[in-house]
Enzyme design. Structure first.
Site, short mmCIF file in Angstrom:
data_model
loop_
_atom_site.label_atom_id
_atom_site.label_comp_id
_atom_site.label_asym_id
_atom_site.label_seq_id
_atom_site.Cartn_x
_atom_site.Cartn_y
_atom_site.Cartn_z
N CYS A 27 0.82 -1.22 0.00
CA CYS A 27 0.00 0.00 0.00
C CYS A 27 0.85 1.27 0.00
CB CYS A 27 -0.94 0.01 1.20
SG CYS A 27 -1.89 -1.50 1.33
N HIS A 55 -3.49 7.02 3.14
CA HIS A 55 -3.88 5.70 2.64
C HIS A 55 -5.26 5.36 3.21
CE1 HIS A 55 -4.03 1.55 1.65
NE2 HIS A 55 -3.58 1.08 2.80
N ASN A 89 -9.99 -0.61 0.89
CA ASN A 89 -8.54 -0.54 0.77
C ASN A 89 -8.13 -1.13 -0.58
OD1 ASN A 89 -5.78 -0.88 0.90
ND2 ASN A 89 -5.76 -1.72 2.98
#
Ligand code: COA
Length: 329
Positions: A116, A256, A286
């Site tokens: 990520c 994020h 996500n």
């Protein structure tokens, strides 16, 4: 970075697949419910790639838009970096597949694996290549199809992830604008907290690895949560220090998008008001390397930043890794 050639973002694009998987859809698949998912994560729905779509297909759609907004075509590109942990295959790289599809004949191309945090790692890499004078521009893409490595019988993970892609063209910008600092880091000792064990050289695919679900994301949610809250704070403070700025200088915070509670903890620590924070975890969940560019590009499309604004991006993820950047838009 102050005396170097100013490098920033000169084009943006994003793409999410059409199919939406809602919390109520998941209620029919595993023992979960909308109230639990929304209160623990902030996620309401996520987009899922069609069976015939791979990561390069998502990346291509985002890339075309980014090139168009930069007023460029594939043949103008010097470098393509694709941040992903779900490449179309181990090799050729997804970046090479894109180089061909985009007609970027002269461009170097490689994939970057930092989960990520991959997009911020990609931005730092592209900026360094351009500041060194080796290249004049780069296409940086964060793209992932986490649905392909998600176990939809495991309620601990399957509610958390979605698919998507975000792309930017990085190049020279006017003096005073562009990237001011990066802070990249890793804590490899925590690698087993978030991993996919199977399919590599340690544990190649066999009937047994498939049977034992080694080709899916495996995560210790509580430990990753603690790591995330810690590094969102420390990386943000460190990157601001490197840029010679204060937290009050930040006009837009682009974190994020993993969990609304992780974002809220960073907001509290940095005393950031809601209007300065980009949140779209409710719509996309996500999306790994795509998460920060999806949030950044969406904010740009909504007109949330103007020339000269200070944008702080920060991400964390598997590795374990983190990456933060300060950008004057
Ligand atoms: C995964 C996460 C949402 C779990 O939230 P939490 O508040 O920590 O929840 P807990 O782990 O304490 O689990 C609480 C209970 O809910 C249960 N639970 C887990 N997933 C559930 C779901 N989808 N629906 C209903 N219950 C669920 C657990 O089994 C546990 O039950 P138990 O106490 O009987 O064992 C949270 O830890 C998190 O976001 N971690 C970071 C994950 C992440 O960001 N990963 C990617 C990093 S890039």
């Amino acid at each position: 970075m102050n005396n170097l050639r100013p490098v920033g973002i000169i084009g943006t694009g994003k793409y999410v697949p059409e199919k939406i998987l809602t919390n109520s859809d998941l209620e029919k698949m595993v023992d979960t419910n909308d109230e639990w998912i929304v209160s623990r994560t902030g996620i309401k729905e996520r987009h899922i790639a069609a069976p015939d779509q791979a990561t390069s297909d998502l990346a291509y759609e985002a890339a075309i838009k980014a090139l168009e907004s930069a007023g460029m075509t594939g043949s103008d590109l010097d470098l393509i970096i694709v941040a992903t942990i779900t490449p179309d295959s181990s090799f050729p790289s997804t970046a090479c597949i894109l180089q061909d599809k985009l007609g970027a004949k002269g461009a170097a191309a490689f994939d970057l694996s930092a989960a990520c945090s991959g997009f911020v790692y990609g931005l730092a890499s592209a900026t360094s290549f351009i500041q060194s004078g080796m290249y004049n521009n780069a296409l940086v893409i964060g793209a992932d199809c986490l649905s392909r490595i998600t176990d939809y019988t495991d309620r601990n993970t399957c509610v958390l992830f979605g698919d998507g892609a975000g792309a930017v063209v990085v190049g020279e910008v006017p003096e005073g604008r562009g990237f001011k600092a990066f802070d990249l880091g890793a804590e490899g000792a925590g690698g087993s907290l978030l991993q996919m064990e199977g399919g590599g050289s340690r544990l190649p695919a066999t009937a047994e690895t498939v049977e034992n679900k080694k080709h899916y994301i495996n995560m210790n949610g509580r430990e990753v949560f603690k790591f995330a809250v810690r590094v969102m704070g420390t990386a943000t403070i460190e990157v601001l220090r490197k840029a010679g700025m204060e937290r009050t200088d930040v006009d837009l915070f682009v974190p994020h998008q993993a969990n609304i509670r992780i974002i809220q903890s960073a907001m509290q620590r940095l005393e950031l008001p809601e209007e300065k924070v980009v949140v779209n975890v409710d719509k996309y969940a996500n999306t790994s390397a795509a998460s920060i560019p999806l949030a950044l590009v969406e904010a740009a499309e909504e007109g949330r930043m103007k020339a000269g604004d200070t944008v702080l991006m920060v991400g964390f993820g598997g590795g374990l890794t983190w990456g933060a950047s300060v950008l004057v838009w």
